[in-house]
Design a protein around this motif. Structure first.
Motif, PDB file in Angstrom:
ATOM      1  N   PHE A 146       0.661  -1.240   0.016  1.00  0.00           N
ATOM      2  CA  PHE A 146      -0.029   0.099   0.074  1.00  0.00           C
ATOM      3  C   PHE A 146       0.889   1.385   0.030  1.00  0.00           C
ATOM      4  N   THR A 147       0.505   2.157  -0.714  1.00  0.00           N
ATOM      5  CA  THR A 147       1.202   3.689  -0.801  1.00  0.00           C
ATOM      6  C   THR A 147       0.335   4.586  -0.433  1.00  0.00           C
ATOM      7  N   ARG A 148       0.750   5.555   0.012  1.00  0.00           N
ATOM      8  CA  ARG A 148       0.214   6.956   0.028  1.00  0.00           C
ATOM      9  C   ARG A 148       0.797   8.053  -0.418  1.00  0.00           C
ATOM     10  N   SER A 149       0.129   8.712  -1.192  1.00  0.00           N
ATOM     11  CA  SER A 149       0.732   9.902  -2.189  1.00  0.00           C
ATOM     12  C   SER A 149      -0.224  11.087  -1.898  1.00  0.00           C
ATOM     13  N   THR A 150       0.525  12.288  -2.386  1.00  0.00           N
ATOM     14  CA  THR A 150      -0.385  13.305  -2.577  1.00  0.00           C
ATOM     15  C   THR A 150      -0.253  13.999  -3.787  1.00  0.00           C
TER      16      THR A 150
END
Ligand SMILES: [Zn+2]
Length: 294
Positions: free
Chosen positions: A240-244
């Protein structure tokens, strides 16, 4: 005007939710995803876009958002989601292809795409389309299937597998099922205009005999503890990745929907949306917007 895009993997008519999730011994994987989402989801916001929502397994977990738009290519998956979640203004059901998303520029405050990118032959194009739908500063949670996982590495070293887990190109292990290299994902995210903030490894223990011996909740808790190492190395089958979304130069669209054929603003007029520019018609049937034919 329609771009030539790759074929789409459809779950039309599939009992995936029942056979894979509800009765398929996937309680461990499901709980592991709950932990990952808890680490990565923003506290809340107005509009959330859920790409590849299927039968809405993860949708109730997006608490804090005023409205969730569920997108899936399969009408039957969305019908199951609607039966499960109900017909309230909190949820919008949209049948569409990710390469032709029917939303105006910069409409959403957040998006998730879980267990979906692995069906994308042209992953960078899908990311580009998602990026266009998101506001500057929006959070994007992306899960992908990792080709650089321990099992694949071992099999490759033991010469039981021909493809290398160490190279950047995706591997198509079954038609329209791809595993990706973590570095390739990071490169695509950066090229698209996403700033990667966190990486969480999931499903460290996706091994049959462990799942038989230990309760799913116990394995999921261990998995959650191990997932922090995802910032340094990614050797699990799921990441899982979180980017903005970084600064954007485009101007936000006027309407929520846009015509997937020509890109014009599309007035929201159920039971049918008619494009004022190209005349294409999109039906809303049983509470589900259908943008699949254009
Ligand atoms: Zn149009």
């Amino acid at each position: 005007m329609t771009e030539k895009t790759p074929p789409v993997c459809s779950y039309e008519g599939s009992d995936y939710q029942t056979s894979f999730w509800d009765e398929g011994g996937r309680a461990y994987e499901d709980t592991a995803e709950v932990h990952a989402l808890k680490k990565l989801l923003p506290a809340g916001g107005k509009k959330m876009l859920e790409l590849g929502a299927g039968a809405g397994r993860n949708t109730p977990r997006y608490t804090g958002f005023q409205q969730v738009t569920l997108v899936d290519f399969s009408l039957t998956q969305l019908q199951q989601a609607r039966e499960r979640l109900g017909d309230s203004p909190e949820y919008r059901y949209v049948a569409a292809d990710i390469y032709h998303l029917p939303f105006g520029e910069s409409q959403f405050d957040a998006a998730t795409m879980i267990r979906t990118l692995h069906h994308m032959k042209d992953a960078p194009l899908a990311l580009k389309k998602i990026h266009a739908s998101l506001k500057p500063g929006a959070v994007f949670i992306l899960e992908y299937a990792n080709k650089l996982n321990l099992k694949a590495i071992l099999r490759y070293l033991l010469k039981k597998q021909t493809w290398s887990p160490f190279t950047l190109e995706p591997v198509e292990f079954v038609e329209l099922n791809f595993d990706f290299h973590p570095q390739a994902i990071r490169n695509w995210l950066a090229e698209t205009g996403f700033k990667l903030e966190r990486q969480v490894t999931v499903s460290h223990f996706r091994i049959g005999f462990l799942k038989k011996i230990f309760p799913a909740r116990f394995l999921a808790a261990l998995d959650s503890a191990a997932s922090h190492t995802g910032e340094w190395w990614q050797l699990t089958p799921s990441v899982f990745t979180r980017s903005t979304v970084t600064e954007k130069v485009t101007t936000p669209g006027i309407s929520f929907f846009c015509c997937p054929a020509c890109g014009a603003d599309l007035p929201d007029t159920p039971p049918e949306l008619v494009c004022p520019k190209c005349g294409k018609r999109y039906p809303v049937t049983g509470g589900i917007y259908d943008f699949r034919s254009f």
